[in-house]
Design a protein around this motif. Structure first.
Motif, PDB file in Angstrom:
ATOM      1  N   ALA A 198      27.037  41.074  -1.851  1.00 36.69           N
ATOM      2  CA  ALA A 198      25.737  41.742  -1.709  1.00 36.69           C
ATOM      3  C   ALA A 198      24.970  41.200  -0.514  1.00 36.69           C
ATOM      4  CB  ALA A 198      24.925  41.560  -2.988  1.00 36.69           C
ATOM      5  N   LEU A 199      25.006  39.884  -0.305  1.00 30.77           N
ATOM      6  CA  LEU A 199      24.277  39.288   0.814  1.00 30.77           C
ATOM      7  C   LEU A 199      24.915  39.639   2.156  1.00 30.77           C
ATOM      8  CD1 LEU A 199      23.528  35.807  -0.785  1.00 30.77           C
ATOM      9  CD2 LEU A 199      21.820  37.492  -0.075  1.00 30.77           C
ATOM     10  N   ARG A 200      26.234  39.770   2.172  1.00 35.54           N
ATOM     11  CA  ARG A 200      26.898  40.188   3.421  1.00 35.54           C
ATOM     12  C   ARG A 200      26.582  41.652   3.724  1.00 35.54           C
ATOM     13  NH1 ARG A 200      30.971  36.929   1.277  1.00 35.54           N
ATOM     14  NH2 ARG A 200      32.001  38.718   0.310  1.00 35.54           N
ATOM     15  N   ALA A 201      26.528  42.460   2.669  1.00 34.66           N
ATOM     16  CA  ALA A 201      26.227  43.884   2.865  1.00 34.66           C
ATOM     17  C   ALA A 201      24.785  44.104   3.279  1.00 34.66           C
ATOM     18  CB  ALA A 201      26.532  44.655   1.590  1.00 34.66           C
ATOM     19  N   ASP A 202      23.888  43.256   2.788  1.00 33.19           N
ATOM     20  CA  ASP A 202      22.459  43.396   3.105  1.00 33.19           C
ATOM     21  C   ASP A 202      21.837  42.014   3.274  1.00 33.19           C
ATOM     22  OD1 ASP A 202      19.844  44.058   3.446  1.00 33.19           O
ATOM     23  OD2 ASP A 202      19.540  44.897   1.439  1.00 33.19           O
ATOM     24  N   PRO A 203      21.924  41.425   4.473  1.00 32.52           N
ATOM     25  CA  PRO A 203      21.335  40.101   4.706  1.00 32.52           C
ATOM     26  C   PRO A 203      19.842  40.057   4.417  1.00 32.52           C
ATOM     27  CG  PRO A 203      22.775  40.731   6.526  1.00 32.52           C
ATOM     28  CD  PRO A 203      22.595  41.951   5.667  1.00 32.52           C
ATOM     29  N   GLY A 204      19.206  41.231   4.412  1.00 34.82           N
ATOM     30  CA  GLY A 204      17.777  41.276   4.136  1.00 34.82           C
ATOM     31  C   GLY A 204      17.412  40.862   2.731  1.00 34.82           C
ATOM     32  N   ALA A 214      18.029  43.484  -7.776  1.00 31.96           N
ATOM     33  CA  ALA A 214      18.368  44.344  -8.913  1.00 31.96           C
ATOM     34  C   ALA A 214      19.020  45.641  -8.438  1.00 31.96           C
ATOM     35  CB  ALA A 214      17.111  44.653  -9.726  1.00 31.96           C
ATOM     36  N   ARG A 215      18.614  46.128  -7.277  1.00 31.57           N
ATOM     37  CA  ARG A 215      19.219  47.354  -6.738  1.00 31.57           C
ATOM     38  C   ARG A 215      20.658  47.126  -6.304  1.00 31.57           C
ATOM     39  NH1 ARG A 215      13.929  48.039  -4.294  1.00 31.57           N
ATOM     40  NH2 ARG A 215      14.662  47.223  -2.291  1.00 31.57           N
ATOM     41  N   ALA A 216      21.046  45.860  -6.102  1.00 29.53           N
ATOM     42  CA  ALA A 216      22.393  45.542  -5.637  1.00 29.53           C
ATOM     43  C   ALA A 216      23.394  45.397  -6.775  1.00 29.53           C
ATOM     44  CB  ALA A 216      22.358  44.247  -4.813  1.00 29.53           C
ATOM     45  N   LEU A 217      22.971  45.692  -8.005  1.00 32.66           N
ATOM     46  CA  LEU A 217      23.892  45.635  -9.139  1.00 32.66           C
ATOM     47  C   LEU A 217      25.104  46.540  -8.904  1.00 32.66           C
ATOM     48  CD1 LEU A 217      21.624  45.658 -12.318  1.00 32.66           C
ATOM     49  CD2 LEU A 217      23.622  44.197 -11.995  1.00 32.66           C
ATOM     50  N   PRO A 218      26.278  46.107  -9.362  1.00 37.44           N
ATOM     51  CA  PRO A 218      27.463  46.957  -9.183  1.00 37.44           C
ATOM     52  C   PRO A 218      27.363  48.246  -9.997  1.00 37.44           C
ATOM     53  CG  PRO A 218      27.935  45.112 -10.649  1.00 37.44           C
ATOM     54  CD  PRO A 218      26.579  44.849 -10.064  1.00 37.44           C
ATOM     55  N   ARG A 219      27.985  49.292  -9.504  1.00 35.66           N
ATOM     56  CA  ARG A 219      27.987  50.565 -10.215  1.00 35.66           C
ATOM     57  C   ARG A 219      29.117  50.639 -11.241  1.00 35.66           C
ATOM     58  NH1 ARG A 219      24.720  54.395  -8.248  1.00 35.66           N
ATOM     59  NH2 ARG A 219      23.682  53.990  -6.256  1.00 35.66           N
ATOM     60  N   GLU A 220      30.239  49.997 -10.949  1.00 35.97           N
ATOM     61  CA  GLU A 220      31.365  50.056 -11.865  1.00 35.97           C
ATOM     62  C   GLU A 220      31.207  49.001 -12.967  1.00 35.97           C
ATOM     63  OE1 GLU A 220      32.726  47.635  -8.245  1.00 35.97           O
ATOM     64  OE2 GLU A 220      31.445  49.344  -8.715  1.00 35.97           O
ATOM     65  N   ARG A 221      31.778  49.291 -14.111  1.00 33.31           N
ATOM     66  CA  ARG A 221      31.679  48.373 -15.240  1.00 33.31           C
ATOM     67  C   ARG A 221      32.603  47.178 -15.024  1.00 33.31           C
ATOM     68  NH1 ARG A 221      31.208  49.919 -21.574  1.00 33.31           N
ATOM     69  NH2 ARG A 221      31.006  47.788 -22.358  1.00 33.31           N
ATOM     70  N   LEU A 222      32.130  46.002 -15.418  1.00 35.63           N
ATOM     71  CA  LEU A 222      32.956  44.805 -15.300  1.00 35.63           C
ATOM     72  C   LEU A 222      34.105  44.865 -16.288  1.00 35.63           C
ATOM     73  CD1 LEU A 222      30.187  42.061 -15.025  1.00 35.63           C
ATOM     74  CD2 LEU A 222      31.392  43.209 -13.188  1.00 35.63           C
ATOM     75  N   THR A 223      35.231  44.288 -15.889  1.00 38.74           N
ATOM     76  CA  THR A 223      36.391  44.245 -16.777  1.00 38.74           C
ATOM     77  C   THR A 223      36.331  42.994 -17.633  1.00 38.74           C
ATOM     78  OG1 THR A 223      37.752  42.983 -15.229  1.00 38.74           O
ATOM     79  CG2 THR A 223      37.732  45.394 -14.984  1.00 38.74           C
ATOM     80  N   ALA A 224      37.208  42.932 -18.636  1.00 38.77           N
ATOM     81  CA  ALA A 224      37.268  41.745 -19.501  1.00 38.77           C
ATOM     82  C   ALA A 224      37.602  40.499 -18.691  1.00 38.77           C
ATOM     83  CB  ALA A 224      38.309  41.968 -20.598  1.00 38.77           C
ATOM     84  N   ALA A 225      38.453  40.671 -17.670  1.00 35.52           N
ATOM     85  CA  ALA A 225      38.809  39.527 -16.822  1.00 35.52           C
ATOM     86  C   ALA A 225      37.612  39.015 -16.040  1.00 35.52           C
ATOM     87  CB  ALA A 225      39.936  39.908 -15.872  1.00 35.52           C
ATOM     88  N   ASP A 226      36.740  39.947 -15.620  1.00 37.03           N
ATOM     89  CA  ASP A 226      35.557  39.560 -14.844  1.00 37.03           C
ATOM     90  C   ASP A 226      34.609  38.686 -15.647  1.00 37.03           C
ATOM     91  OD1 ASP A 226      36.280  40.951 -12.530  1.00 37.03           O
ATOM     92  OD2 ASP A 226      35.412  42.818 -13.285  1.00 37.03           O
ATOM     93  N   VAL A 227      34.473  38.971 -16.938  1.00 35.33           N
ATOM     94  CA  VAL A 227      33.475  38.279 -17.755  1.00 35.33           C
ATOM     95  C   VAL A 227      34.071  37.169 -18.598  1.00 35.33           C
ATOM     96  CG1 VAL A 227      31.989  40.298 -17.829  1.00 35.33           C
ATOM     97  CG2 VAL A 227      33.681  39.973 -19.633  1.00 35.33           C
TER      98      VAL A 227
END
Length: 334
Positions: free
Chosen positions: A204-210, A175-188
């Protein structure tokens, strides 16, 4: 079972045994039982010591909603559920919420950084499952924080969070790895959403394998518990209903046992069963036993080979026998 999985499961066995033998000295003994494991795995296994039998025969933890979700998935999707599948499910849910209600997503991300996240998420679940209320003072903390003006109704919250996984099922680090920027219409867009989920989960997994460690530990314990539960159920079936186990190991027997289990649980038509199998449903004790999860037809076939009667072809692994269960939540219709 690879060496890492075996080490995690063995450590969990030692924890359970240590608490059962000397609960008053458990805190002091826990460190030695977890020697050699990473901090995330140690913390996760300590949370799972409270796993206990639930209402329907599978594992449930009083405090760990993530484990309850994973255990339910293992029971329902044997051979499919793995850490990759679970991460996709978690991120799919988080991004789905983010696309529909960014304010609530930001609240989740912030709350996941606090020690009280699990209880706050569980409180939200209880509120969703309870009767509809218009009293703003009875709203859970997460609802008040993300929607101070009370502009979202109870039904709207239920619509947003219907299904699983719920926020209480999602590990706090995820849950802490949620993106900070809002998703665009294309994303959803429905044609691109799966690629968006894959991209965010992979990033997220590459940034934090833990992120993978607590999920893998819970999955290993859930699989071990279901394996033991299945073994115990097959053993009881052998000795309690030997005529049924004899039928189940003949040609076509696994198919009819699967249909019997489905008919008893209300997911198949009993008319599909041969008369000899339908008569078994008159045994109420057998019916109640079959309804206890997990289903056993695959395990019974592996355990008993045709022509061997009740000779066992499997050995119960060493470790604590702790049959436990998963409780499925049902959203209130009120």
């Amino acid at each position: 079972m690879n060496e890492t999985t075996a080490a995690r499961v063995a450590a969990w066995h030692r924890l359970v045994a240590a608490k059962a033998v000397a609960p008053d000295r458990f805190a002091a003994a826990a460190d030695s039982q977890l020697a050699g494991l990473d901090d995330a795995t140690r913390e996760t296994l300590l949370e799972l010591v409270d796993a206990e039998p639930g209402a329907d025969g599978g594992p449930v933890s009083r405090t760990d909603g993530t484990f309850n979700y994973i255990a339910a998935a293992v029971a329902e999707q044997t051979g499919v559920t793995g850490t990759e599948w679970l991460h996709r499910a978690f991120f799919h849910r988080l991004l789905e919420i983010w696309a529909r209600n960014p304010d609530f997503s930001r609240t989740l991300r912030t709350a996941a950084r606090t020690a009280g996240y699990r209880e706050a998420a569980a409180e939200f679940d209880r509120w969703l499952d309870g009767p509809m209320t218009s009293d703003p003072d009875r709203r859970p903390l997460l609802a008040r924080q993300s929607n101070p003006a009370d502009a979202i109704t109870h039904d709207a919250w239920c619509d947003l969070l219907a299904g699983v996984p719920r926020p209480s099922h999602i590990p706090p680090p995820t849950a802490r790895a949620l993106p900070r920027e809002r998703l665009t219409a294309a994303d959803v867009d429905h044609t691109a959403f799966s690629q968006t989920v894959e991209a965010w989960a992979g990033g997220a997994l590459r940034a934090d394998p833990g992120l993978d460690l607590p999920v893998a530990a819970r999955l290993d314990v859930a699989r071990d518990l279901w394996q033991r539960r299945r073994f115990a159920k097959v053993q009881m079936l052998e000795f309690g209903w030997p005529e049924l186990t004899a039928r189940a190991t003949t040609a076509g027997g696994p198919k009819w046992l699967r249909l019997l289990e489905s008919a008893v649980c209300g997911t198949a038509d009993e008319a599909e069963l041969p008369e000899a199998w339908r008569t078994l449903q008159a045994d109420q004790r057998l019916v109640e036993f079959v309804r206890i999860r997990p289903a056993v037809q695959r395990d019974l076939r592996r355990r008993l080979r045709p022509g061997l009667g009740n000779r066992r072809c499997a050995v119960l692994p060493t470790g604590p026998e702790r049959p436990v269960a998963v409780v499925h939540r049902r959203r209130s219709s009120q």
